[in-house]
Design an enzyme around this catalytic site. Structure first.
Site, short mmCIF file in Angstrom:
data_model
loop_
_atom_site.label_atom_id
_atom_site.label_comp_id
_atom_site.label_asym_id
_atom_site.label_seq_id
_atom_site.Cartn_x
_atom_site.Cartn_y
_atom_site.Cartn_z
N ALA A 98 0.63 -1.28 -0.04
CA ALA A 98 -0.04 -0.06 -0.03
C ALA A 98 0.65 1.18 -0.05
O ALA A 98 0.25 2.26 -0.57
CB ALA A 98 -0.74 0.00 1.32
N ASN A 138 -1.10 -6.98 7.18
CA ASN A 138 0.46 -6.98 7.17
C ASN A 138 0.97 -5.78 6.99
O ASN A 138 0.54 -4.92 5.89
CB ASN A 138 0.84 -7.85 6.04
CG ASN A 138 2.41 -7.96 5.78
OD1 ASN A 138 3.06 -6.99 5.72
ND2 ASN A 138 2.91 -9.36 6.00
N VAL A 140 3.37 -4.14 5.58
CA VAL A 140 3.88 -4.05 4.33
C VAL A 140 2.92 -4.26 3.08
O VAL A 140 3.07 -3.41 2.05
CB VAL A 140 5.27 -5.00 4.08
CG1 VAL A 140 5.78 -4.99 2.50
CG2 VAL A 140 6.26 -4.97 4.93
N GLU A 141 1.96 -4.98 3.30
CA GLU A 141 1.07 -5.31 2.17
C GLU A 141 -0.14 -4.14 2.27
O GLU A 141 -0.07 -3.20 1.79
CB GLU A 141 0.73 -6.84 2.12
CG GLU A 141 1.74 -7.71 1.98
CD GLU A 141 1.59 -9.02 2.18
OE1 GLU A 141 0.32 -9.53 1.50
OE2 GLU A 141 2.22 -9.99 3.00
N MET A 142 -1.23 -4.58 2.91
CA MET A 142 -2.65 -3.85 2.94
C MET A 142 -2.38 -2.84 4.11
O MET A 142 -3.15 -1.80 4.17
CB MET A 142 -3.55 -4.74 2.73
CG MET A 142 -3.70 -5.21 1.35
SD MET A 142 -5.07 -6.74 1.32
CE MET A 142 -6.26 -5.70 1.04
#
Length: 328
Positions: A98, A138, A140-142
């Site tokens: 994101a 997460n 780093v992710e969403m």
């Protein structure tokens, strides 16, 4: 001139022979091995028998929902793209989250994922439902800060109140993080691919070309089924990467989950279905082409050096494992 005249004639004879005389004994033998050793992919994933249309519809909407990321830029589909002919991946070495930071592992395809015995490269999630919960939170992710914040956003959308109530009709308060993940998993259980290889296994002897049949023989002869076995050709076991010859990586794999020294550099064996559509390869996404991936796997896992010709044959076979609706 003679070549121009006779080549089409010879091709016509070959097609006539296959249609009216049936498959050769060699083709029947290859098909028998394909059926016995690999088999065809089931039409439905485990657990899908309990998925209602309302649940699947909710899951599909959530799969594409960017509100599930902190800055509303990412959805499940961002890293596991299933639109058009995309094969459930973003075709990047590692995916961008994101806020622009990349993860440290290659995003595996979501196609057929429900047939795998565990989820993620390190097997830290037991099933699709458990897997769906991870990326949303997460950082780093969403990058959502908490389940509470996720549910707050969902509750603010009147349409979701209606859809959750329809998908979970027996629950007083259906909007829960567990139900959200369960709905996404239900949709993902519909993502079953069917290939020409499956048609061949089921008795369509014309489904695979002569080159692809030869490639399957090379695949067996090289010993690839020692890891890539079953109707998923993988996805059903763990193996150390660099089993015979070291593969340099800083990722400790399953050891990060179990803390067992024997699990260092151990990863889930990926399925080979749709593999020619999901470059780049390996857990780190550092191998750009399927040809290089095949050669390196043979060297690092089996200790053999495949020739260019053998590699080409195996890659030809691997192409027959792709979803017929996602190939050009």
């Amino acid at each position: 001139m003679l070549k121009q005249i006779f080549t089409p004639f010879l091709m016509t004879i070959a097609v006539f022979s296959l249609v009216f005389c049936g498959p050769s004994e060699e083709t029947k033998e290859i098909q028998g091995k394909a059926k016995q050793i690999i088999g065809s992919l089931p039409e439905k994933m485990p657990g899908s028998e309990n998925d209602s249309e309302k649940l699947i519809s909710l899951g599909k909407k959530l799969y594409f929902e960017k509100k599930l990321s902190m800055n509303e830029t990412q959805s499940c589909n961002s890293c596991h793209n299933i639109e058009g002919k995309s094969a459930g991946v973003d075709n990047s070495p590692t995916s961008t989250g994101a806020f622009g930071k990349n993860g440290d592992r290659n995003s595996p395809t979501v196609l057929n994922a429900g047939f795998h015995f565990v989820q993620f490269w390190d097997g830290r999630a037991a099933d699709l439902k458990a897997q769906a919960k991870g990326p949303i939170l997460n950082p780093v992710e969403m990058a959502m800060p908490s389940e509470k914040e996720v549910l707050k956003r969902i509750n603010e959308d009147a349409e979701y109140s209606k859809l959750f109530a329809e998908a979970f009709p027996n629950e007083k308060n259906p909007i829960t993080y567990d139900n959200l993940a369960g709905a996404i998993a239900a949709f993902e259980r519909t993502l079953v691919s069917q290939s020409r290889f499956d048609d061949f296994v089921k008795g369509d002897f014309k489904a695979l070309s002569k080159a692809e049949q030869e490639g399957f023989k090379s695949f067996l002869a090289a010993g690839c089924t020692s890891c890539h076995s079953g109707n998923m050709l993988g996805g059903n076991s763990y193996r150390k990467v660099g089993l015979v010859n070291e593969y340099k990586t800083d990722d400790l794999g399953r050891f990060n989950v179990t803390k067992n020294p024997e699990d260092k550099f151990v990863f889930k064996v990926p399925s080979l279905r749709n593999i020619t559509l999901t470059a780049p390869y390996f857990h780190d996404g550092k191998i750009p082409t399927i040809e290089e991936a095949v050669k390196k796997m043979a060297f690092h896992q089996l200790g053999i050096d495949l020739s260019d010709d053998e590699t080409k044959k195996i890659v030809s076979f691997l192409g027959s494992l792709s979803d017929k609706n996602r190939t050009n």
